[in-house]
Write a protein that holds these residues in place. Structure first.
Motif: not given
Length: 159
Positions: A53-75
């Motif tokens: 799973i490749v994700q294009r993100f940014a540390t300042w992105c509010p949507f990424c901040k919500v999605q990243n914990p979900k990716l961590e859990k999936l991993l």
């Protein structure tokens, strides 16, 4: 074709070529090497036989901040089954990315977006963007925007 329509058609060509270059479902992806934020270099062979799973993100992105914990859990739930996550940051200040990863306790791979990865994935807009690359090297799924919990969990179907 009148002059106005000809100009409009020519001006649309860059938009069409940018869209055509974006990696799409069914495309075979030749993954380039990647230098992670800790300096580790992963060669394309690292991903062979795995679902990436490749994700294009940014540390300042509010949507990424919500999605990243979900990716961590999936991993964490699927790493033993051959799942890998690579987050490619578009931050202008690369020093922000390791701080962000450490602050949130993320264990997935993270690197800066490079021209090589940009060429492979294409010129897409928006954040976050996810590409699921199967064990066969083909793009299985592409998603733009924040995914819901059940959408992230469903990414495991490609394992």
């Amino acid at each position: 074709m009148n002059r106005r329509n000809a100009i409009l058609a020519i001006s649309a060509l860059p938009l069409l070529s940018a869209t055509a270059r974006a990696a799409a479902v069914g495309d075979v992806i030749a993954l380039p090497p990647v230098t992670l934020i800790d300096g580790t270099v992963l060669k394309p062979e690292h991903w062979k036989g795995k679902v990436l799973i490749v994700q294009r993100f940014a540390t300042w992105c509010p949507f990424c901040k919500v999605q990243n914990p979900k990716l961590e859990k999936l991993l964490k739930a699927n790493k033993g089954k051959g799942l890998e996550v690579l987050a490619l940051s578009i931050d202008k200040n690369a020093a922000e990315v390791p701080k962000y990863m450490q602050q949130h306790g993320y264990t997935f791979n993270a690197a800066m977006m490079t021209p090589e990865w940009q060429r492979v994935l294409g010129d897409v807009k928006g954040l976050p963007v996810i590409w699921v690359i199967g064990r066969d090297g083909k793009v299985k799924q592409v998603e733009s925007g924040e995914l819901l919990d059940e959408d992230v969990a469903e990414l495991a179907r490609w394992l």
